[in-house]
Design an enzyme around this catalytic site. Structure first.
Site, short mmCIF file in Angstrom:
data_model
loop_
_atom_site.label_atom_id
_atom_site.label_comp_id
_atom_site.label_asym_id
_atom_site.label_seq_id
_atom_site.Cartn_x
_atom_site.Cartn_y
_atom_site.Cartn_z
N ALA A 61 -16.16 -70.07 62.45
CA ALA A 61 -16.60 -69.06 63.25
C ALA A 61 -15.89 -69.62 64.95
O ALA A 61 -15.64 -71.17 64.53
CB ALA A 61 -17.76 -68.73 63.77
N GLY A 79 -17.68 -69.53 58.72
CA GLY A 79 -17.03 -68.16 58.39
C GLY A 79 -15.56 -68.16 57.98
O GLY A 79 -15.19 -66.96 57.07
N GLU A 132 -21.76 -75.39 58.95
CA GLU A 132 -22.44 -75.49 60.00
C GLU A 132 -23.51 -76.24 60.07
O GLU A 132 -23.88 -76.61 61.28
CB GLU A 132 -23.26 -73.73 59.70
N GLU A 144 -16.45 -67.30 54.66
CA GLU A 144 -17.42 -66.26 54.28
C GLU A 144 -16.63 -65.22 54.00
O GLU A 144 -16.19 -64.15 53.32
CB GLU A 144 -18.14 -66.52 55.47
N1 CO8 Z 1 -13.55 -73.14 66.38
C1 CO8 Z 1 -13.20 -73.14 67.99
N2 CO8 Z 1 -11.43 -73.50 67.41
C2 CO8 Z 1 -11.61 -74.54 66.22
C3 CO8 Z 1 -12.48 -74.24 64.64
C4 CO8 Z 1 -13.17 -73.71 65.44
N3 CO8 Z 1 -13.93 -73.32 64.31
N4 CO8 Z 1 -11.85 -75.14 64.46
C5 CO8 Z 1 -11.02 -75.73 65.12
N5 CO8 Z 1 -10.62 -75.31 66.02
C6 CO8 Z 1 -9.86 -75.98 67.23
C7 CO8 Z 1 -10.30 -77.19 67.56
O1 CO8 Z 1 -10.74 -77.40 68.58
C8 CO8 Z 1 -8.36 -77.33 68.20
O2 CO8 Z 1 -8.10 -77.14 69.60
P1 CO8 Z 1 -7.36 -77.96 70.48
O3 CO8 Z 1 -6.50 -78.72 70.19
O4 CO8 Z 1 -7.29 -77.08 71.49
O5 CO8 Z 1 -8.77 -79.27 70.23
C9 CO8 Z 1 -8.12 -76.88 67.15
O6 CO8 Z 1 -8.25 -76.33 66.27
C10 CO8 Z 1 -6.61 -77.88 66.34
O7 CO8 Z 1 -8.01 -78.56 65.85
P2 CO8 Z 1 -8.52 -80.12 65.03
O8 CO8 Z 1 -7.52 -80.82 66.41
O9 CO8 Z 1 -10.06 -80.33 65.37
O10 CO8 Z 1 -7.45 -80.43 63.63
P3 CO8 Z 1 -8.07 -81.78 62.87
O11 CO8 Z 1 -6.77 -80.94 61.74
O12 CO8 Z 1 -7.84 -83.08 63.42
O13 CO8 Z 1 -9.32 -80.85 61.82
C11 CO8 Z 1 -10.95 -80.13 60.49
C12 CO8 Z 1 -9.68 -80.27 60.95
C13 CO8 Z 1 -11.72 -80.10 60.32
C14 CO8 Z 1 -10.75 -78.37 60.03
C15 CO8 Z 1 -11.79 -79.42 62.65
O14 CO8 Z 1 -11.22 -79.10 62.82
C16 CO8 Z 1 -13.01 -78.91 62.33
O15 CO8 Z 1 -13.46 -79.41 61.49
N6 CO8 Z 1 -12.68 -78.09 62.71
C17 CO8 Z 1 -14.90 -76.83 62.23
C18 CO8 Z 1 -14.88 -76.43 61.24
C19 CO8 Z 1 -16.10 -76.22 61.18
O16 CO8 Z 1 -17.09 -76.52 61.09
N7 CO8 Z 1 -16.26 -74.62 60.99
C20 CO8 Z 1 -17.71 -74.19 60.98
C21 CO8 Z 1 -17.98 -73.01 62.06
S1 CO8 Z 1 -19.46 -72.48 62.22
C22 CO8 Z 1 -19.25 -71.12 61.81
O17 CO8 Z 1 -18.00 -70.90 61.24
C23 CO8 Z 1 -20.66 -70.36 61.39
C24 CO8 Z 1 -20.11 -69.45 60.60
C25 CO8 Z 1 -21.33 -68.25 61.07
C26 CO8 Z 1 -20.39 -67.00 60.51
C27 CO8 Z 1 -18.53 -66.21 61.34
C28 CO8 Z 1 -18.19 -65.69 61.13
C29 CO8 Z 1 -17.57 -65.13 61.95
#
Ligand code: CO8
Length: 257
Positions: free
Chosen positions: A65, A108, A131, A111
């Site tokens: 998400a 998400g 999460e 999911e």
């Molecule tokens: N939300 C918003 N932006 C994101 C997300 C995200 N989940 N994941 C990545 N991005 C963005 C980053 O902020 C970055 O943007 P910017 O360049 O503007 O800073 C861009 O994407 C590239 O990401 P990274 O630079 O972090 O890329 P890396 O290759 O270094 O890392 C990862 C990749 C490991 C995937 C890392 O981006 C990461 O950890 N992302 C978050 C993963 C996460 O925690 N996901 C769970 C989110 S919570 C959730 O899903 C709740 C579920 C509930 C239901 C959802 C219904 C929709």
């Protein structure tokens, strides 16, 4: 409708929906949800479409998400809007949907893949429910569908530690139906969808409905539901055609596709 967060194309009777927010690793925001719901509804109503493939990019199916969109939510707002409820439309899609997953399928994203009927993964795929690292828990079925798919031990491991699982472990655990080299992912998923779309659509939809009942009903009720569905198919031309074609040693030409 001009789409901002998705790309769509069709191959014969197969629709391919590609999540397309490359700058955010396909993070799932409300624009994407609205477009995905509208696109699925459009294909559901289109007689020319028999199966759907949902995919992302090489780097990410979806990294969860959209954290930036969720960050400032408060409890009352989230509760009153029933935040995330809109995603249930994906699982409610009645035509078969295959998730073709490469790269990250986190939170998400994992999911969303699990809302599809089965997952074909590239060898680069990484699944996880991180999460807990953000101070929340899975909100779109992660504690429920993941536990049903891979069992309590591994679901607890993934949801409590936030670690990622690679494609090989995901297949071994039962989350993923097949693992293929990344370069073959979309072709493999499209071919599987074409195969499904060549069968009788009402039968494919009944298969989907019946298998999904296994997660929702007791065994006795599920078996009764399956048997009643089976009985009902003897009222269809496609049953006559399918069995007739077998006996006559020819390829079936199903009418209701
Ligand atoms: N939300 C918003 N932006 C994101 C997300 C995200 N989940 N994941 C990545 N991005 C963005 C980053 O902020 C970055 O943007 P910017 O360049 O503007 O800073 C861009 O994407 C590239 O990401 P990274 O630079 O972090 O890329 P890396 O290759 O270094 O890392 C990862 C990749 C490991 C995937 C890392 O981006 C990461 O950890 N992302 C978050 C993963 C996460 O925690 N996901 C769970 C989110 S919570 C959730 O899903 C709740 C579920 C509930 C239901 C959802 C219904 C929709």
């Amino acid at each position: 409708m001009a789409l901002k967060t998705l790309k769509t194309e069709t191959h014969g009777r197969v629709a391919i929906i590609t999540l397309n927010r490359p700058d955010a690793l396909n993070a799932l925001n409300s624009d994407l949800l609205g477009e995905l719901r509208a696109t699925l509804a459009q294909y559901a109503a289109d007689d020319k479409i028999g199966a759907i493939v949902l995919t992302g990019s090489e780097k990410a199916f979806a990294a969860g998400a959209d954290i930036k969109e969720m960050q400032s939510l408060d409890f009352v707002g989230a509760y009153m809007d029933d935040f995330f409820e809109g995603w249930s439309a994906v699982a409610a899609t009645r035509k078969p949907v295959i998730a073709a997953v490469a790269g990250y399928a986190l939170g998400g994203g994992c999911e969303l893949a699990m809302m599809c009927d089965f997952i074909i993964a590239a060898d680069t795929a990484k699944f996880g429910q991180p999460e807990i690292t953000l101070g929340v828990l899975p909100g779109m079925g992660g504690t429920q569908r993941l536990t049903r798919a891979i069992g309590k031990a591994k679901a607890m491991d993934l949801c409590l530690t936030g670690r990622m699982m690679d494609a090989e472990e995901a297949e071994r655990s039962g989350l993923v139906a097949r693992v293929v080299p990344a370069a073959e992912l979309l072709a493999t998923a499209t071919k599987a969808a074409e195969k499904i779309a060549g069968f009788s659509l009402p039968v494919a939809m009944m298969v989907k409905e019946s298998v999904n009942r296994a997660d929702e009903m007791t065994l006795a009720e599920g078996l009764r539901f399956e048997r009643r569905m089976f009985h009902s198919l003897f009222a269809t031309e496609d049953q006559k055609e399918g069995m007739g074609a077998f006996v006559e040693k020819r390829k079936a030409q199903f009418k209701h596709r």
